[in-house]
Design an enzyme around this catalytic site. Structure first.
Site, PDB file in Angstrom:
ATOM      1  N   LYS A   1       0.812  -1.199   0.000  1.00 49.42           N
ATOM      2  CA  LYS A   1       0.000   0.000   0.000  1.00 49.42           C
ATOM      3  C   LYS A   1       0.858   1.266   0.000  1.00 49.42           C
ATOM      4  CE  LYS A   1      -3.068  -2.335   3.265  1.00 49.42           C
ATOM      5  NZ  LYS A   1      -3.406  -2.398   4.685  1.00 49.42           N
ATOM      6  N   GLY A   2       2.072   1.116   0.483  1.00 55.38           N
ATOM      7  CA  GLY A   2       2.901   2.289   0.783  1.00 55.38           C
ATOM      8  C   GLY A   2       3.154   3.240  -0.372  1.00 55.38           C
TER       9      GLY A   2
ATOM     10  N   GLU B   1       7.658   3.063  -6.113  1.00 53.15           N
ATOM     11  CA  GLU B   1       7.752   2.503  -4.760  1.00 53.15           C
ATOM     12  C   GLU B   1       8.025   3.610  -3.759  1.00 53.15           C
ATOM     13  OE1 GLU B   1       7.150  -0.022  -3.048  1.00 53.15           O
ATOM     14  OE2 GLU B   1       8.253  -1.816  -3.606  1.00 53.15           O
ATOM     15  N   ASP B   2       7.485   3.461  -2.561  1.00 51.45           N
ATOM     16  CA  ASP B   2       7.793   4.437  -1.515  1.00 51.45           C
ATOM     17  C   ASP B   2       9.228   4.265  -1.016  1.00 51.45           C
ATOM     18  OD1 ASP B   2       7.141   1.966  -0.456  1.00 51.45           O
ATOM     19  OD2 ASP B   2       5.950   2.749   1.199  1.00 51.45           O
TER      20      ASP B   2
ATOM     21  N   ASP C   1      14.509  -0.885   0.102  1.00 54.28           N
ATOM     22  CA  ASP C   1      15.203  -1.250   1.340  1.00 54.28           C
ATOM     23  C   ASP C   1      16.170  -2.403   1.027  1.00 54.28           C
ATOM     24  OD1 ASP C   1      15.810  -1.675   4.004  1.00 54.28           O
ATOM     25  OD2 ASP C   1      13.765  -1.904   4.682  1.00 54.28           O
TER      26      ASP C   1
ATOM     27  N   LYS D   1      17.345   3.284   0.727  1.00 55.61           N
ATOM     28  CA  LYS D   1      18.234   2.971   1.854  1.00 55.61           C
ATOM     29  C   LYS D   1      19.341   2.055   1.331  1.00 55.61           C
ATOM     30  CE  LYS D   1      15.416   2.657   6.064  1.00 55.61           C
ATOM     31  NZ  LYS D   1      14.812   1.667   6.971  1.00 55.61           N
TER      32      LYS D   1
ATOM     33  N   PHE E   1      14.323   3.576  10.898  1.00 59.89           N
ATOM     34  CA  PHE E   1      12.973   3.113  10.587  1.00 59.89           C
ATOM     35  C   PHE E   1      12.084   4.318  10.347  1.00 59.89           C
ATOM     36  CE2 PHE E   1       8.742   1.486  11.284  1.00 59.89           C
ATOM     37  CZ  PHE E   1       8.797   0.312  10.557  1.00 59.89           C
ATOM     38  N   VAL E   2      11.664   4.464   9.106  1.00 60.84           N
ATOM     39  CA  VAL E   2      10.912   5.665   8.758  1.00 60.84           C
ATOM     40  C   VAL E   2       9.428   5.371   8.558  1.00 60.84           C
ATOM     41  CG1 VAL E   2      12.748   7.120   7.817  1.00 60.84           C
ATOM     42  CG2 VAL E   2      11.758   5.333   6.378  1.00 60.84           C
TER      43      VAL E   2
ATOM     44  N   ASP F   1       4.306   2.790   6.997  1.00 59.66           N
ATOM     45  CA  ASP F   1       3.568   2.559   8.239  1.00 59.66           C
ATOM     46  C   ASP F   1       4.420   1.900   9.320  1.00 59.66           C
ATOM     47  OD1 ASP F   1       3.705  -0.051   6.933  1.00 59.66           O
ATOM     48  OD2 ASP F   1       2.292  -0.690   8.485  1.00 59.66           O
TER      49      ASP F   1
ATOM     50  N   ARG G   1       0.791   6.149   8.099  1.00 63.56           N
ATOM     51  CA  ARG G   1       0.860   6.284   6.637  1.00 63.56           C
ATOM     52  C   ARG G   1       0.405   7.666   6.188  1.00 63.56           C
ATOM     53  NH1 ARG G   1       1.639   1.191   4.216  1.00 63.56           N
ATOM     54  NH2 ARG G   1       0.575  -0.552   5.195  1.00 63.56           N
TER      55      ARG G   1
HETATM   56  C1  PRP Z   1       7.572  -1.829   1.875  1.00 64.08           C
HETATM   57  C2  PRP Z   1       7.707  -0.930   0.661  1.00 64.08           C
HETATM   58  C3  PRP Z   1       8.290  -1.830  -0.381  1.00 64.08           C
HETATM   59  C4  PRP Z   1       9.084  -2.837   0.411  1.00 64.08           C
HETATM   60  C5  PRP Z   1      10.534  -2.533   0.286  1.00 64.08           C
HETATM   61  O1  PRP Z   1       6.355  -2.506   1.790  1.00 64.08           O
HETATM   62  O2  PRP Z   1       6.484  -0.390   0.282  1.00 64.08           O
HETATM   63  O3  PRP Z   1       7.302  -2.477  -1.155  1.00 64.08           O
HETATM   64  O4  PRP Z   1       8.665  -2.733   1.785  1.00 64.08           O
HETATM   65  O5  PRP Z   1      11.285  -3.394   1.067  1.00 64.08           O
HETATM   66  P1  PRP Z   1      12.441  -4.327   0.483  1.00 64.08           P
HETATM   67  O6  PRP Z   1      13.299  -3.461  -0.420  1.00 64.08           O
HETATM   68  O7  PRP Z   1      13.165  -4.759   1.717  1.00 64.08           O
HETATM   69  O8  PRP Z   1      11.819  -5.464  -0.252  1.00 64.08           O
HETATM   70  P2  PRP Z   1       5.707  -3.293   3.020  1.00 64.08           P
HETATM   71  O9  PRP Z   1       6.023  -4.743   2.907  1.00 64.08           O
HETATM   72  O10 PRP Z   1       6.072  -2.613   4.302  1.00 64.08           O
HETATM   73  O11 PRP Z   1       4.160  -3.187   2.692  1.00 64.08           O
HETATM   74  P3  PRP Z   1       3.212  -1.892   2.700  1.00 64.08           P
HETATM   75  O12 PRP Z   1       3.649  -1.027   1.526  1.00 64.08           O
HETATM   76  O13 PRP Z   1       1.839  -2.437   2.515  1.00 64.08           O
HETATM   77  O14 PRP Z   1       3.399  -1.201   4.020  1.00 64.08           O
END
Ligand code: PRP
Length: 201
Positions: free
Chosen positions: A55-56, A111-112, A115, A143, A164-165, A171, A177
């Protein structure tokens, strides 16, 4: 969804949460305008198909889409990771597919946050098989210090340290969010490092 790795016992007092502003709303919006211009410059005559990961990424997608001149369409996909661990387990799976084909289209994955890169690696493999004309990646936050999978974004809003942002789509147990800025989550006065709090479904 991002959660604490190990929940405390119910008898434990909940730690006091606070969010320290890392990137102000105005800086985010200004940077998105710049990214939108850059993307349009790179593809002046193309219809751009933005694909956001639920969702992010939704806030970033809507702001970015409104800032790109010319023809823009968008679609959504959802993934989750298996097990108790983070995406570093590498077990990403599709939970909601796109509504339409991306074959022959100019696709920008939005993507938000980038990571470990495991989510993006999975998506790029999946999308590449579907033969888009171009496939690019735009992330608001990067990151690089957390990267496991060898992936990178073509358009990066901000490179950030290993904290941790939350906010602007990101979220902590589904909360924060809706903050219009990006902040660092502090529990009991301490910033949460990635080893304490992890992004996962
Ligand atoms: C977050 C973000 C990316 C992913 C990145 O999603 O939106 O999709 O993590 O992480 P990575 O590079 O370690 O794979 P999350 O799983 O938190 O789901 P959300 O967007 O629904 O909060």
């Amino acid at each position: 969804m991002a959660k604490l790795k190990k929940a405390g016992s119910s008898a434990e007092k909940a730690p006091k949460e606070r969010v320290r502003v890392l990137i102000q709303r105005a800086r985010i919006q200004k940077r998105i305008q710049e990214l939108a211009k850059q993307i349009r410059r790179d593809f002046p005559d193309e219809q751009l198909h933005l694909v956001s990961v639920l969702k992010g990424g939704v806030f970033f997608l809507t702001d970015l889409a409104r800032s790109i001149p010319g023809q823009v369409s968008f679609d959504f996909i959802a993934v989750s990771s298996y097990g108790e661990n983070t995406h570093s387990s590498g077990q990403v799976r599709l939970t909601r597919d796109l509504d339409s084909s991306i074959e022959g289209r100019t696709v920008i994955v939005v993507e938000d946050i980038l990571d470990t890169g495991m989510t993006l690696q999975y998506l790029l493999r999946l999308f590449q098989q579907r033969k888009p004309k171009h496939l690019r990646v735009a992330v608001l936050l990067d990151k690089p210090g957390r990267r496991i999978a060898p992936v990178q974004a073509d358009y990066v809003g901000f490179s950030i340290p290993n904290e941790f942002v939350v906010g602007y789509g990101l979220d902590y147990s589904e909360r924060y969010r809706n903050l219009p800025y990006v902040g660092v989550l502090m529990l009991g006065g301490e910033a949460q490092g990635p080893e304490q709090a992890v992004r996962r479904d």
